[in-house]
Design a protein around this motif. Structure first.
Motif, PDB file in Angstrom:
ATOM      1  N   PHE A 263     -78.567 -15.890  66.202  1.00  0.00           N
ATOM      2  CA  PHE A 263     -77.233 -15.282  66.694  1.00  0.00           C
ATOM      3  C   PHE A 263     -76.208 -16.258  66.581  1.00  0.00           C
ATOM      4  CE2 PHE A 263     -81.127 -13.757  69.152  1.00  0.00           C
ATOM      5  CZ  PHE A 263     -80.601 -12.522  69.546  1.00  0.00           C
ATOM      6  N   ILE A 264     -75.013 -15.601  66.475  1.00  0.00           N
ATOM      7  CA  ILE A 264     -73.772 -16.558  66.296  1.00  0.00           C
ATOM      8  C   ILE A 264     -73.549 -17.029  67.669  1.00  0.00           C
ATOM      9  CG2 ILE A 264     -72.082 -14.612  66.883  1.00  0.00           C
ATOM     10  CD1 ILE A 264     -70.390 -15.789  64.911  1.00  0.00           C
ATOM     11  N   SER A 265     -73.126 -18.427  67.924  1.00  0.00           N
ATOM     12  CA  SER A 265     -72.959 -18.982  69.276  1.00  0.00           C
ATOM     13  C   SER A 265     -71.443 -18.587  69.697  1.00  0.00           C
ATOM     14  CB  SER A 265     -72.773 -20.322  69.216  1.00  0.00           C
ATOM     15  OG  SER A 265     -71.897 -20.776  68.564  1.00  0.00           O
ATOM     16  N   SER A 266     -71.034 -18.650  70.890  1.00  0.00           N
ATOM     17  CA  SER A 266     -70.013 -18.350  71.525  1.00  0.00           C
ATOM     18  C   SER A 266     -68.643 -19.260  70.814  1.00  0.00           C
ATOM     19  CB  SER A 266     -69.706 -18.644  72.903  1.00  0.00           C
ATOM     20  OG  SER A 266     -68.378 -18.338  73.398  1.00  0.00           O
ATOM     21  N   ASN A 267     -68.887 -20.425  70.261  1.00  0.00           N
ATOM     22  CA  ASN A 267     -67.846 -21.070  69.667  1.00  0.00           C
ATOM     23  C   ASN A 267     -67.622 -20.701  68.289  1.00  0.00           C
ATOM     24  OD1 ASN A 267     -66.562 -23.163  71.621  1.00  0.00           O
ATOM     25  ND2 ASN A 267     -68.705 -23.854  71.579  1.00  0.00           N
ATOM     26  N   GLN A 268     -68.931 -20.214  67.615  1.00  0.00           N
ATOM     27  CA  GLN A 268     -68.566 -19.777  66.345  1.00  0.00           C
ATOM     28  C   GLN A 268     -67.878 -18.466  66.396  1.00  0.00           C
ATOM     29  OE1 GLN A 268     -72.872 -20.175  65.123  1.00  0.00           O
ATOM     30  NE2 GLN A 268     -72.745 -22.195  65.029  1.00  0.00           N
ATOM     31  N   GLN A 269     -68.378 -17.686  67.293  1.00  0.00           N
ATOM     32  CA  GLN A 269     -67.808 -16.397  67.226  1.00  0.00           C
ATOM     33  C   GLN A 269     -66.323 -16.428  67.533  1.00  0.00           C
ATOM     34  OE1 GLN A 269     -69.288 -14.023  70.731  1.00  0.00           O
ATOM     35  NE2 GLN A 269     -69.044 -12.197  69.816  1.00  0.00           N
ATOM     36  N   LEU A 270     -65.693 -17.306  68.500  1.00  0.00           N
ATOM     37  CA  LEU A 270     -64.524 -17.163  68.613  1.00  0.00           C
ATOM     38  C   LEU A 270     -63.626 -17.811  67.488  1.00  0.00           C
ATOM     39  CD1 LEU A 270     -64.388 -18.796  72.071  1.00  0.00           C
ATOM     40  CD2 LEU A 270     -63.879 -16.401  71.523  1.00  0.00           C
TER      41      LEU A 270
ATOM     42  N   LYS B 270     -75.990 -13.078  57.851  1.00  0.00           N
ATOM     43  CA  LYS B 270     -77.472 -12.970  58.567  1.00  0.00           C
ATOM     44  C   LYS B 270     -77.215 -13.450  60.185  1.00  0.00           C
ATOM     45  CE  LYS B 270     -79.965 -14.139  54.474  1.00  0.00           C
ATOM     46  NZ  LYS B 270     -80.996 -15.237  53.965  1.00  0.00           N
ATOM     47  N   LEU B 271     -76.040 -12.955  60.851  1.00  0.00           N
ATOM     48  CA  LEU B 271     -75.673 -13.235  62.101  1.00  0.00           C
ATOM     49  C   LEU B 271     -75.702 -11.963  62.892  1.00  0.00           C
ATOM     50  CD1 LEU B 271     -73.033 -15.901  61.377  1.00  0.00           C
ATOM     51  CD2 LEU B 271     -75.439 -16.413  62.215  1.00  0.00           C
ATOM     52  N   ILE B 272     -75.907 -12.116  64.123  1.00  0.00           N
ATOM     53  CA  ILE B 272     -75.558 -11.201  65.230  1.00  0.00           C
ATOM     54  C   ILE B 272     -75.058 -11.693  66.250  1.00  0.00           C
ATOM     55  CG2 ILE B 272     -77.466  -9.370  63.971  1.00  0.00           C
ATOM     56  CD1 ILE B 272     -79.029  -9.853  66.754  1.00  0.00           C
ATOM     57  N   ASP B 273     -74.489 -10.790  67.123  1.00  0.00           N
ATOM     58  CA  ASP B 273     -73.687 -11.388  68.506  1.00  0.00           C
ATOM     59  C   ASP B 273     -74.854 -10.681  69.637  1.00  0.00           C
ATOM     60  OD1 ASP B 273     -73.022  -8.816  69.177  1.00  0.00           O
ATOM     61  OD2 ASP B 273     -71.019  -9.444  68.399  1.00  0.00           O
ATOM     62  N   TYR B 274     -74.791 -11.132  70.707  1.00  0.00           N
ATOM     63  CA  TYR B 274     -75.649 -10.694  71.793  1.00  0.00           C
ATOM     64  C   TYR B 274     -75.674  -9.439  72.308  1.00  0.00           C
ATOM     65  CZ  TYR B 274     -76.424 -15.859  72.221  1.00  0.00           C
ATOM     66  OH  TYR B 274     -76.530 -17.249  71.992  1.00  0.00           O
TER      67      TYR B 274
ATOM     68  N   GLU C 191     -71.183 -19.672  55.315  1.00  0.00           N
ATOM     69  CA  GLU C 191     -69.910 -20.322  55.344  1.00  0.00           C
ATOM     70  C   GLU C 191     -69.158 -19.929  56.845  1.00  0.00           C
ATOM     71  OE1 GLU C 191     -67.056 -19.068  52.120  1.00  0.00           O
ATOM     72  OE2 GLU C 191     -68.494 -17.791  51.567  1.00  0.00           O
ATOM     73  N   VAL C 192     -69.855 -18.932  57.401  1.00  0.00           N
ATOM     74  CA  VAL C 192     -69.101 -18.807  59.143  1.00  0.00           C
ATOM     75  C   VAL C 192     -69.667 -19.828  59.727  1.00  0.00           C
ATOM     76  CG1 VAL C 192     -69.720 -17.560  61.088  1.00  0.00           C
ATOM     77  CG2 VAL C 192     -69.158 -16.041  58.736  1.00  0.00           C
ATOM     78  N   VAL C 193     -71.004 -20.384  59.777  1.00  0.00           N
ATOM     79  CA  VAL C 193     -71.504 -21.359  60.507  1.00  0.00           C
ATOM     80  C   VAL C 193     -70.754 -22.819  60.062  1.00  0.00           C
ATOM     81  CG1 VAL C 193     -73.463 -22.730  61.219  1.00  0.00           C
ATOM     82  CG2 VAL C 193     -73.668 -20.414  61.082  1.00  0.00           C
TER      83      VAL C 193
ATOM     84  N   GLN D  98     -66.951 -28.359  72.463  1.00  0.00           N
ATOM     85  CA  GLN D  98     -68.259 -27.895  72.217  1.00  0.00           C
ATOM     86  C   GLN D  98     -69.480 -28.678  72.586  1.00  0.00           C
ATOM     87  OE1 GLN D  98     -68.541 -26.230  68.395  1.00  0.00           O
ATOM     88  NE2 GLN D  98     -70.605 -25.949  68.164  1.00  0.00           N
ATOM     89  N   LEU D  99     -70.445 -28.474  73.354  1.00  0.00           N
ATOM     90  CA  LEU D  99     -71.506 -29.010  73.817  1.00  0.00           C
ATOM     91  C   LEU D  99     -72.144 -29.754  72.558  1.00  0.00           C
ATOM     92  CD1 LEU D  99     -72.971 -26.832  76.478  1.00  0.00           C
ATOM     93  CD2 LEU D  99     -71.916 -28.885  77.058  1.00  0.00           C
TER      94      LEU D  99
END
Length: 627
Positions: free
Chosen positions: A110-117, A179-183, A400-402, A381-382
């Motif tokens: 899962f892509i985290s909220s910070n990574q998603q933004l 290889k990421l998905i959002d919630y 690369e996204v992460v 970020q926590l």
């Protein structure tokens, strides 16, 4: 049967009703979890569940899921014949098995909220879309939550501007590529698989002839579609809901979904209104408040008789500091009289800087406390998220996204100027940035040192099998202890709590791969940050406290622009805000304290005059004892 013992007539009706699908309206404290778990035990004990078949129970939070598992185990039920989990847990299970049928890698995380933004900021820039990342995130989420499959979602994106269409498509393509998905994808992809591959859906129909759905009022349209698909051939579907506790409209949940479920599945209604939690004095306030909402299923909560010590007390103060002082003093008084700290909670509508004074007063008076959910005071970020992101790179060094989001988080952590692009600085003239390159950078300062150490550890840790050892290695490489020392006491306490919880979950995980373990970790919701065994006063939003109960409940900052919030002027929004307060009130087992101030600081620290919440009149203020 033991599972039917001590059920009241309406609970017994819900447990034993199998004529048609059903919708059980369960008010707060009316024993909905007991009804669901008793029904599971009854199906097994009575022989209604065929051999080699299972029961599927879908919950809304991990806390509800864990509680349900515990109660089912207490009935002696064979755990192998019941699958209990949240919507997202169930969907992750399906996607790990069949995601490749729609070209989704089974190794997704899962892509985290910070990574998603961070990713949305990039795609908006590339598409020349003048939209803030958070607004773009909400727009995409709204479209997904209102869709019934992925094609439906794509069609809805085409109704936007050309720039939006390009940004939405680019966002989805980059998720797939890495290889990421959002919630939201978890549920949308699962519904898509079931529609495109009927043979797979049939496997689940055969496996789960009986389905139970908890907290139906918190679902959105794509979750309803998933229930419709799963329940299409089921012998019986039972959903439990309370339209008066529908408080998640901001993420697509609608009270109207309940009626849509009733219509789609031709379900009968059963109403539970016998409350086993609160005295009638508290429920009178709740009943009076909620009656002002339209379109609800009428249910007057009936509680236990009032006893000595049961109180509903309202106090109004000149300043927010006086309010905090009084609340802390009252907690000291109750504790001195024998009430444990764990039996008390402070609730507020939403996190706000002016509420930090509550923490300060609790600390000043030596009152132990814990925040439920993520700490609002630390806007960076926590630190626990650094560990998760780094683990993703151990599993997939070319993501690369992460990597881009992690470098941006390092820049924030070390307070670099927003105009300085640290990712581009490290990338220099190369086509792309890699962990190998980061491990070889010339170290000139503490940022370079932290980034290089992290990259080196990620490259060297591929063969480590212990998730706990991975955590410990990253904790050291990221130099988290030094960061913790920089925080004030309350923020440090919260950060450490998140870190300890994460390590504990990682050490207990039975996942076979890092990606599967991370998928489990990232499906933890705010309810996972609640530990009522600790003898500490709880501090929480209304939303996070849903499902909890306490001897003494303090509802603070009951002021307009807090309750309801600044965006609560529309009738539908105001009704949801009223439901949020209703949820807060019905947490009280004995004592309810309601407070507001005439002055409070705003987000910029300026003192402003505030008005009492309009909901105080709804509760009929004269019924609240002034003390």
């Amino acid at each position: 049967m033991r599972c039917l013992k001590d059920l009241n007539p309406k609970q017994l009706e819900a447990v034993q009703f199998f004529d048609r699908n059903s919708m059980v309206f369960a008010g707060p404290g009316t024993g909905k979890t007991r009804v669901i778990t008793s029904r599971i035990a009854y199906m097994l004990e009575s022989g209604k569940l065929p051999e080699a078949r299972r029961i599927l129970a879908i919950t809304f939070t991990n806390k509800a899921s864990n509680e349900m598992k515990s109660r089912v185990a207490a009935f002696g039920v064979d755990q192998k014949r019941v699958r209990i989990g949240t919507f997202h847990n169930f969907c992750m299970w399906v996607l790990k098995a069949y995601g490749d049928k729609i070209n989704l890698s089974r190794e997704f995380t899962f892509i985290s909220s910070n990574q998603q933004l961070h990713l949305l900021k990039q795609v908006a820039k590339d598409a020349n879309l003048m939209m803030k990342p958070n607004d773009l995130k909400n727009r995409i989420s709204d479209l997904k939550n209102s869709s019934v499959d992925f094609e439906d979602y794509l069609n809805k994106t085409r109704s936007g501007t050309q720039e939006f269409q390009v940004a939405a498509a680019d966002y989805q393509n980059r998720l797939y590529a890495h290889k990421l998905i959002d919630y939201d994808d978890a549920i949308l992809h699962t519904a898509t698989i079931f529609k495109l591959k009927p043979s797979i859906l049939e496997l689940y129909h055969n496996a789960f002839p009986y389905i139970l759905v908890d907290e139906m009022q918190d679902t959105n349209r794509m979750q309803l579609e998933l229930i419709r698909l799963l329940g299409g051939n089921a012998k019986h579907v039972m959903a439990v809901a309370d339209d008066d506790q529908s408080i998640y409209g901001w993420r697509g949940a609608l009270p109207t979904v309940i009626q849509e479920y009733i219509d789609l599945l031709a379900a009968d209604k059963i109403i539970l209104n016998q409350n086993y939690r609160s005295p009638q004095r508290v429920l009178d306030v709740a009943n009076r408040l909620i009656q002002f909402n339209d379109g609800r299923t009428e249910k007057e909560l009936v509680g236990r008789p009032n006893e000595l010590g049961d109180d509903v007390i309202g106090r109004w103060f000149d300043t927010w500091k006086e309010e905090a002082e009084w609340v802390a003093d009252k907690i000291v008084e109750l504790h001195s009289a024998g009430m444990e700290y764990r039996q008390m909670i402070i609730l507020y509508r939403s996190r706000h800087p002016s509420l930090k004074v509550i923490d300060e007063k609790l600390l000043e008076k030596g009152i132990p406390f814990q925040h439920f959910g993520k700490n609002f005071q630390n806007k960076k970020q926590l630190l626990s998220e650094f560990i998760v992101a780094s683990m993703k790179l151990i599993a997939d060094p070319n993501n690369e996204v992460v990597l881009s989001a992690l470098i941006y988080a390092f820049a924030q952590r070390f307070e670099l100027n927003d105009d300085f692009d640290l990712y581009e600085y490290y990338k220099k003239d190369s086509d792309r940035l890699t962990l190998d390159r980061l491990a070889q950078i010339h170290v000139e300062d503490e940022i370079d040192d932290a980034v290089q150490r992290t990259a080196e550890f990620c490259l060297s840790a591929k063969d480590l099998k212990s998730f706990a050892k991975l955590y410990d290695g990253l904790y050291k490489a990221l130099n988290i202890e030094e960061d913790l020392a920089k925080y004030d006491e309350t923020t440090r306490h919260e950060e450490k709590r998140h870190l300890d919880l994460m390590r504990d979950r990682m050490s207990k995980s039975v996942a076979s791969t890092i990606t599967d373990m991370l998928a489990e970790i990232e499906l933890q919701d705010d309810s996972n940050h609640i530990d009522q065994r600790m003898n500490k006063v709880g501090v929480s939003t209304f939303h996070t406290a849903k499902g909890l109960e306490y001897k003494a409940v303090f509802i603070i900052a009951l002021e307009d622009h807090f309750v309801p919030g600044r965006n609560g002027g529309r009738p539908d929004k105001e009704q949801e805000e009223r439901r949020g307060l209703y949820v807060a009130i019905t947490r009280a087992e004995s004592k309810l304290f309601i407070t507001h101030a005439n002055q409070r600081t705003d987000w910029n620290g300026r003192i402003e005059a505030v008005r009492p919440s309009r909901f105080i009149d709804d509760m009929r203020k004269r019924e609240v004892t002034e003390s």
